[in-house]
Design a protein around this motif. Structure first.
Motif, short mmCIF file in Angstrom:
data_model
loop_
_atom_site.label_atom_id
_atom_site.label_comp_id
_atom_site.label_asym_id
_atom_site.label_seq_id
_atom_site.Cartn_x
_atom_site.Cartn_y
_atom_site.Cartn_z
N ARG A 35 49.00 21.84 15.77
CA ARG A 35 49.42 23.44 15.88
C ARG A 35 49.88 24.14 17.00
O ARG A 35 49.35 23.06 17.93
CB ARG A 35 48.90 24.38 15.00
CG ARG A 35 48.81 24.18 13.41
CD ARG A 35 48.70 24.60 11.67
NE ARG A 35 48.71 23.48 10.63
CZ ARG A 35 47.22 23.48 10.14
NH1 ARG A 35 46.38 23.73 10.68
NH2 ARG A 35 47.68 22.84 9.05
N ARG A 36 49.69 25.01 16.99
CA ARG A 36 50.27 26.64 18.50
C ARG A 36 49.03 26.95 19.04
O ARG A 36 48.93 27.36 19.89
CB ARG A 36 50.63 27.54 17.62
CG ARG A 36 52.64 26.81 17.15
CD ARG A 36 53.26 28.18 17.19
NE ARG A 36 55.08 28.13 16.79
CZ ARG A 36 55.29 28.88 16.49
NH1 ARG A 36 54.89 30.06 16.68
NH2 ARG A 36 56.29 28.56 16.64
N SER A 37 47.45 26.30 18.91
CA SER A 37 47.09 26.70 19.82
C SER A 37 45.77 25.87 20.67
O SER A 37 44.70 26.52 21.39
CB SER A 37 45.27 27.57 18.43
OG SER A 37 44.86 25.64 17.35
N SER A 38 46.46 24.58 20.58
CA SER A 38 46.61 24.02 22.05
C SER A 38 47.77 23.86 22.60
O SER A 38 49.24 23.69 22.39
CB SER A 38 45.86 22.67 21.04
OG SER A 38 46.83 21.71 20.31
N ALA A 39 47.70 23.30 24.21
CA ALA A 39 48.84 23.72 24.81
C ALA A 39 48.26 22.68 26.65
O ALA A 39 46.68 23.13 26.92
CB ALA A 39 49.46 24.77 24.88
N GLU B 222 46.46 27.50 8.83
CA GLU B 222 48.20 27.49 9.46
C GLU B 222 49.01 28.53 9.58
O GLU B 222 49.62 28.72 10.81
CB GLU B 222 48.88 26.11 8.69
CG GLU B 222 49.68 27.41 7.00
CD GLU B 222 48.01 26.25 6.81
OE1 GLU B 222 49.22 26.52 5.15
OE2 GLU B 222 47.10 26.58 6.50
N THR C 288 45.36 24.46 15.83
CA THR C 288 45.24 22.84 15.66
C THR C 288 43.02 21.94 15.15
O THR C 288 42.86 23.05 16.00
CB THR C 288 45.47 22.28 17.05
OG1 THR C 288 47.00 22.58 17.24
CG2 THR C 288 44.60 20.75 17.16
N SER D 287 42.73 26.88 25.77
CA SER D 287 43.29 26.33 23.77
C SER D 287 42.11 25.72 23.04
O SER D 287 41.29 26.02 23.49
CB SER D 287 44.16 24.94 24.46
OG SER D 287 45.55 24.72 24.97
N PRO E 159 47.33 32.44 16.76
CA PRO E 159 47.79 31.16 16.86
C PRO E 159 47.79 30.47 15.51
O PRO E 159 46.36 30.32 15.28
CB PRO E 159 48.26 30.67 17.66
CG PRO E 159 46.79 30.65 19.01
CD PRO E 159 46.38 32.25 18.37
N SER E 160 48.79 29.52 14.83
CA SER E 160 47.88 28.65 13.90
C SER E 160 47.29 28.14 15.14
O SER E 160 47.78 27.25 15.87
CB SER E 160 49.33 28.28 13.36
OG SER E 160 50.28 27.29 14.60
#
Length: 340
Positions: free
Chosen positions: A332-336, A287, A294, A276, A291-292
């Motif tokens: 946004r999508r860069s962290s999970a 954004e 965070t 991430s 990926p977009s």
């Protein structure tokens, strides 16, 4: 024979006569007084437009003894997001009824900065706001004698009790970014910093380190860069090539995060599938990265606006103090969650 027009520009008295109101009513409309009825205000505005009346602010300042002018000093050349900060300054000054008179100071000693401020005060500025590149201006400001109310937009608590200061809370921003990753389940979080001679970089390290320690993670790892995308790319390649990679990277700013994304893509490291990534600043276009990103958003318009609000308060007799503006986290999508 046509009636000869007067060369005299229309006055407030002419506007009052044209609108069928008292002179004091025209003054209240011009100054935004809330006691004027809407229909009366509309009639006065229409009369102003018909006559082409323009308020003489110089005569008004001579009569009142006030210039209604704020001096603004741009101090230094490395000023991040200056246009948005200036937008906040202009809006706040306008709402408070002040004009902004701008000057620039690009380094030198305290005497040169004092001369720049004196030039603005000699032009009747009632207060001075300084937007400061801290490495350029900090020592000079700390020794300055404030001849008029003064506030500074800078990084770090200015050690001059006679001057008000405003800054974005860098340490809190780092705490927000780190807490987000911890709540996702990450424990192995590497921080890629800017140059540690910069106050912003050190403050972000402190916020990240404090949050990691609160989570029971001891001696978290710091890799020093310089806030550039190139340094993010270099450090990103180093992280990607490790046998045991961290599950998350907190980049010192969005430029470094962009470099990390490029390095990870070349090395086959998926974001956020493998690692991430969180940035800092929420720069334009973050954004639309893939990926977009965070990141931590800093409100530079609010920074400029608050500097003027604080200055107006000082001019009204408030005591100088240090003001912190809280950033916000943009997910946004860069962290999970970390890979299992």
């Amino acid at each position: 024979m046509a009636e000869r027009r007067s060369a005299r520009p229309p006055s407030m008295v002419d506007v009052a006569r044209e609108a069928g109101v008292a002179h004091v009513t025209v003054s209240r409309v011009l100054n935004g007084h809330p006691s004027v009825r809407p229909e009366t205000r509309d009639r006065v505005v229409a009369a102003i437009e018909r006559l082409g009346y323009r308020r003489n602010d110089l005569a008004r300042s001579l009569k009142s003894g006030r210039s209604m002018t704020i001096g603004l000093v741009i101090a230094g050349s490395e000023l991040f997001e200056l246009p948005r900060t200036l937008l906040g300054v202009e809006k706040a000054a306008q709402q408070a009824g002040y004009w902004v008179n701008m000057s620039s100071w690009q380094g030198g000693g305290t005497d040169q900065l004092a001369a720049t401020v004196d030039r603005l005060t000699s032009q009747a500025a009632e207060g001075i706001a300084i937007i400061a590149d801290r490495p350029v201006v900090a020592s000079a400001l700390e020794r300055m004698v404030a001849r008029v109310p003064m506030t500074v937009v800078t990084s770090g608590n200015l050690m001059n009790p006679a001057i008000g200061s405003v800054e974005l809370d860098q340490e809190l921003g780092a705490r927000l970014a780190t807490r987000h990753l911890l709540e996702l389940g990450h424990r192995d979080i590497v921080h890629l910093t800017g140059r540690l001679t910069a106050f912003d970089a050190r403050a972000r390290v402190e916020g990240w380190r404090a949050k990691m320690r609160e989570a029971g993670v001891s001696e978290p790892e710091v890799l020093e860069g310089d806030f550039s995308a190139a340094s993010g790319y270099r450090l990103g390649r180093e992280v990607a090539r490790r046998k045991r990679r961290p599950t998350a990277v907190f980049a010192g700013n969005d430029q470094m995060a962009m470099g990390v994304l490029a390095a990870f893509a070349e090395e086959g490291v998926a974001v956020p599938g493998d690692v991430s990534l969180v940035g800092f600043d929420d720069i334009m276009g973050s954004e639309y990265l893939v990926p977009s990103l965070t990141t931590v958003r800093q409100d530079f318009v609010a920074l400029g606006r608050t500097s003027i609000d604080v200055l107006v308060g000082l001019m009204a007799g408030a005591r100088p103090r240090h003001h912190l503006i809280a950033p916000t986290l943009v997910v946004r999508r860069s962290s999970a969650p970390p890979p299992r």
